[in-house]
Design an enzyme around this catalytic site. Sequence first.
Site, PDB file in Angstrom:
ATOM      1  N   GLU A 104       0.805  -1.229   0.000  1.00 52.64           N
ATOM      2  CA  GLU A 104       0.000   0.000   0.000  1.00 52.64           C
ATOM      3  C   GLU A 104       0.836   1.276   0.000  1.00 52.64           C
ATOM      4  OE1 GLU A 104      -2.930  -0.175   3.112  1.00 52.64           O
ATOM      5  OE2 GLU A 104      -3.891  -1.948   2.257  1.00 52.64           O
ATOM      6  N   GLU A 109      -5.314  -8.595   0.978  1.00 52.56           N
ATOM      7  CA  GLU A 109      -5.960  -8.215   2.245  1.00 52.56           C
ATOM      8  C   GLU A 109      -7.429  -7.930   1.989  1.00 52.56           C
ATOM      9  OE1 GLU A 109      -4.298  -4.972   4.561  1.00 52.56           O
ATOM     10  OE2 GLU A 109      -2.266  -5.645   4.103  1.00 52.56           O
TER      11      GLU A 109
HETATM   12  C1  FCB Z   1      -4.365  -2.021   5.553  1.00 55.38           C
HETATM   13  C2  FCB Z   1      -2.978  -2.312   6.064  1.00 55.38           C
HETATM   14  C3  FCB Z   1      -2.942  -3.294   7.198  1.00 55.38           C
HETATM   15  C4  FCB Z   1      -4.090  -3.113   8.148  1.00 55.38           C
HETATM   16  C5  FCB Z   1      -5.400  -3.038   7.412  1.00 55.38           C
HETATM   17  C6  FCB Z   1      -6.606  -2.897   8.293  1.00 55.38           C
HETATM   18  O1  FCB Z   1      -4.407  -0.763   4.984  1.00 55.38           O
HETATM   19  O2  FCB Z   1      -2.184  -2.799   5.029  1.00 55.38           O
HETATM   20  O3  FCB Z   1      -1.690  -3.172   7.818  1.00 55.38           O
HETATM   21  O4  FCB Z   1      -3.861  -2.018   8.933  1.00 55.38           O
HETATM   22  O5  FCB Z   1      -5.375  -1.990   6.510  1.00 55.38           O
END
Ligand code: FCB
Length: 458
Positions: A180, A357
């Site tokens: 990210e 994620e």
């Molecule tokens: C993302 C991050 C991770 C976590 C989630 C909820 O943006 O990569 O580390 O904090 O959100």
Amino acid sequence: MKKTGLSVEEMNEAQMQSALGPEFVWGVATSAYQIEGAASEDGRGESIWDVFSRQSGKVLNGDSGQTACNHYHLWKEDLDLIKGLGVDAYRFSFAWPRVQPQGRGALNPKGLDFYERLIDGMLERGLQPHGTLYHWDLPQHLQEEGGWGLRTTAEHFANYAEVIGRKFGDRLTSLATHNEPWCTAVLGNLTGKFAPGYRDPQLAAQVSHHLLLSHGLAVKAMRAAGVRTQFGIVLNQSSVSAATDSAHDRAKAQTEYCSFVRWFMDPIFRGVYPQDPGIAHYPDIRAGDMEVIHTPIDFLGINYYTRIWASASQPEVPPPKVLGESDMGWEIYPDGLFELLKDVNRDYKLPPVFITENGMACVDVLRDGKVEDQARIEYLRMHLQSVANARQAGVDIRGYFYWSLMDNFEWESGYAKRFGLVHVDYSTQKRTLKRSAHWYREMIGRHKGEVSMGHKNA
Ligand code: FCB
């Protein structure tokens, strides 16, 4: 059929499983600073998050990653826990300051040993290791020299990548350069919510460029060194909805999509930055940079949590939140994952995609040794439907990693937000599987059952 609020095609589980295909990879994800703790042990250098967390008012309740989930010491139990979930893969990150305390120069053998044990521990348990080189914990020493605002930081990153690649590459299933980069650039340097906490739009643009440059330099350096794994990058992405059909809202939606999604996708997959009248700050780019950033990659990791809602009016028109919101206040909008995947697949020539994620923070209550987190199960189920629908629509999605394996340090929210499938009691470090963990394990088990039945029938 139960109404889910999904407008994508509703499937029963067997249909979903079959749309995901027999090779689909199931995983869970974490990151170093959020779980490891042992921040001052065995020669680890300081990171910008250690320093940021100490500044008053930056992290809720003055929390920090000093101890976190104590995973540095409990890694064996944690790997057993992961194995017990029946997943195929574990996504983790390397802490740069643990490996190279100053961010350049001397390596820390004890830090390297930790990752050696961790990776071998995964392999022994039949878990695929998916590494990430940078999940926001820049060595503080490099920050003091200018951090990601400096071009040299990108060069140091490429050297660090080569160290990790040479040492572990042959044991890793995949290696992502960044997690990210939008967050590092924007939250770290424009809104100041994240470390290092600056508020400077031009710096944020330059940081985003140096992050992208460092990605390209790192992949090139590792390939040149003969490192053989799958190289990629992990981007946080969202679909964007205009609040109304007005020209202002539509223009705002376009700008949001440009600065959130296209700002990283266009350089990586087309070798140019997107142009949009709403974007005021562009970085200084040197000859050859865009070719470096445009280096081919083997996979793309997409992190998706919610959509972006674009309203240009004052006061803003709020999002409808038909399916509610998470404990982060983020709208639950699984359709957005489907829309996003279809859009990026149409607009770019994508390599294989992993959902690296996706997850939900809930107000979890541990009662009689149980956490009944039905809302998280629903969230998971609906988002997996979107993934299955996207696969049916032709997007080459190879796997899904739930965020997160266990509750952990949630950046500026400290330990107040819980994303885990596994509950962590921070005073005892006791791990307890939530209802969602059981659900995930059983669903994966059915998938594997279906898969082997499918093979038998084939
Ligand atoms: C993302 C991050 C991770 C976590 C989630 C909820 O943006 O990569 O580390 O904090 O959100």
